[in-house]
Design a protein around this motif. Structure first.
Motif, PDB file in Angstrom:
ATOM      1  N   GLY A 135       0.892  -1.274   0.138  1.00 21.69           N
ATOM      2  CA  GLY A 135      -0.161   0.053  -0.162  1.00 21.69           C
ATOM      3  C   GLY A 135       1.078   1.258   0.015  1.00 21.69           C
ATOM      4  O   GLY A 135       1.593   1.472  -0.950  1.00 21.69           O
ATOM      5  N   GLY A 136       0.648   2.100   0.900  1.00 23.17           N
ATOM      6  CA  GLY A 136       1.530   3.571   1.181  1.00 23.17           C
ATOM      7  C   GLY A 136       2.620   3.300   2.062  1.00 23.17           C
ATOM      8  O   GLY A 136       3.045   4.369   2.466  1.00 23.17           O
ATOM      9  N   ASP A 137       3.027   2.125   2.661  1.00 19.96           N
ATOM     10  CA  ASP A 137       3.818   1.907   3.742  1.00 19.96           C
ATOM     11  C   ASP A 137       4.951   0.858   3.341  1.00 19.96           C
ATOM     12  O   ASP A 137       4.768   0.054   2.238  1.00 19.96           O
ATOM     13  N   VAL A 138       6.057   1.025   4.168  1.00 21.47           N
ATOM     14  CA  VAL A 138       7.066  -0.211   3.834  1.00 21.47           C
ATOM     15  C   VAL A 138       6.545  -1.078   5.296  1.00 21.47           C
ATOM     16  O   VAL A 138       6.430  -0.705   6.183  1.00 21.47           O
ATOM     17  N   VAL A 139       6.576  -2.532   5.050  1.00 20.88           N
ATOM     18  CA  VAL A 139       6.184  -3.591   5.906  1.00 20.88           C
ATOM     19  C   VAL A 139       7.480  -4.104   6.271  1.00 20.88           C
ATOM     20  O   VAL A 139       8.302  -4.941   5.285  1.00 20.88           O
ATOM     21  N   LEU A 163       7.110   6.035   3.674  1.00 23.82           N
ATOM     22  CA  LEU A 163       7.715   5.772   2.413  1.00 23.82           C
ATOM     23  C   LEU A 163       8.929   6.959   2.280  1.00 23.82           C
ATOM     24  O   LEU A 163       9.752   7.056   1.773  1.00 23.82           O
ATOM     25  N   HIS A 164       8.189   8.301   2.625  1.00 24.77           N
ATOM     26  CA  HIS A 164       9.042   9.567   2.161  1.00 24.77           C
ATOM     27  C   HIS A 164      10.057   9.892   2.936  1.00 24.77           C
ATOM     28  O   HIS A 164      11.097  10.551   2.391  1.00 24.77           O
ATOM     29  N   CYS A 165      10.232   9.189   4.140  1.00 27.66           N
ATOM     30  CA  CYS A 165      11.456   9.491   4.989  1.00 27.66           C
ATOM     31  C   CYS A 165      12.166   8.379   5.557  1.00 27.66           C
ATOM     32  O   CYS A 165      12.897   8.559   6.530  1.00 27.66           O
ATOM     33  N   THR A 166      12.188   7.313   5.049  1.00 31.14           N
ATOM     34  CA  THR A 166      12.991   6.144   5.429  1.00 31.14           C
ATOM     35  C   THR A 166      13.792   5.679   4.099  1.00 31.14           C
ATOM     36  O   THR A 166      13.238   5.848   2.898  1.00 31.14           O
ATOM     37  N   ALA A 167      14.950   5.035   4.503  1.00 35.58           N
ATOM     38  CA  ALA A 167      15.754   4.498   3.273  1.00 35.58           C
ATOM     39  C   ALA A 167      14.847   3.575   2.605  1.00 35.58           C
ATOM     40  O   ALA A 167      15.261   3.467   1.143  1.00 35.58           O
TER      41      ALA A 167
END
Length: 290
Positions: A135-139, A163-167
């Motif tokens: 979806g809109g995240d990293v799991v 998503l926008h602030c993690t490697a």
């Protein structure tokens, strides 16, 4: 700080049962079993990397268009396929995403892949993670926490990060196909999570272009103050990114200056991890400067 993921999807209306019309298209002479055609259809849509038109699916699988429409409708009802807002294209649905996520999680629970992640953590002396886009995240699918980090971050398996602030998140965005990436960026919020978070859309897009060019992503205190992270892609044999492998450490131990020595180790581990997961891995990338 741990956030749990609730797997599954919203209740769906009762799907209709397959009919003899679904099982064999008498007009076309297509006598392939229904299961074969359904699995081929799911494989085609999932492997496309972007939404597909029904006519393209029908041509790829040598299906009559009415049959393709019936099978797609049946899979939509069951949640395995879905249509974007305009309704003209077909993409993976929540049930298929959950199935893929659970499959990867089951694979990671096996000894070889988790042992490789633990070996990487011991080699680097830092916490290491594996994550996928959902979806809109990293799991987080797997994580080995380093023992000598006094400030422990309780991100367990199943935790979600933005998503926008993690490697890992920026890495997934950088390697998305152009059209899905543009559509996602058009609606992706860029809230400030820390002082270094990139909140300007133009600067953020430039950052993604730079990540795509160099093959790795950095989080320099963009998500959490005092925490530095580097991520590289885990790719299949076709070069498509299927997961992310990351190292996470306090800024005093890992930084833009010192991460260059870790990147070749990460890339080799990503190739090893792909093999441990049963993925036909692409060759490891050369050392790159951040």
């Amino acid at each position: 700080m741990t956030r749990k993921i609730a797997l599954g999807s919203a209740p769906l209306r009762e799907p209709r049962e397959p009919t003899t019309e679904d099982a064999a298209d008498t007009n076309s002479g297509d006598r392939r079993p229904l299961a074969d055609r359904v699995l081929a259809l799911l494989d085609a849509v999932a492997g496309a990397g972007q939404p597909m038109a029904v006519k393209d699916i029908a041509e790829k699988l040598a299906l009559p268009k009415p049959t393709a429409h019936r099978l797609i409708a049946m899979l939509e009802e069951r949640g395995f396929l879905a249509r974007p807002i305009d309704g003209r294209l077909v993409t993976v649905g929540p049930k298929l995403r959950t199935l893929a996520l659970n499959t990867l999680r089951s694979s990671l629970a096996q000894a070889p892949s988790h042992a490789r992640l633990r070996a990487l953590s011991l080699e680097l002396g830092e916490t290491c993670n594996i994550g996928v886009l959902e979806g809109g995240d990293v799991v987080y699918l797997d994580r080995v926490e380093v023992e000598n980090w006094p400030l422990r971050l309780e991100f367990g398996v199943g935790s979600r990060v933005p998503l926008h602030c993690t490697a890992m998140g920026k890495l997934f965005l950088a390697f998305l196909p152009e059209l899905p990436r543009r559509r996602l960026l058009d609606c992706l919020p860029l809230p400030r999570m820390a002082a270094a978070t990139l909140c300007d859309p133009a600067l953020f897009r430039a950052e993604l272009d730079s990540i795509a060019a160099c093959g790795h992503s950095l989080d320099d205190e963009e998500y959490m103050p005092g925490v530095f992270c580097a991520a590289v892609p885990i790719r299949d044999g076709a070069g498509r990114m299927v997961a992310a492998l990351a190292v996470q450490a306090p800024k005093v131990r890992l930084s833009r200056e010192s991460v260059a020595d870790r990147l070749p180790v990460l890339h080799r581990a990503a190739s090893d991890m792909a093999r441990a997961l049963g993925i036909d891995a692409a060759p490891a990338e050369p050392a790159l400067t951040p």
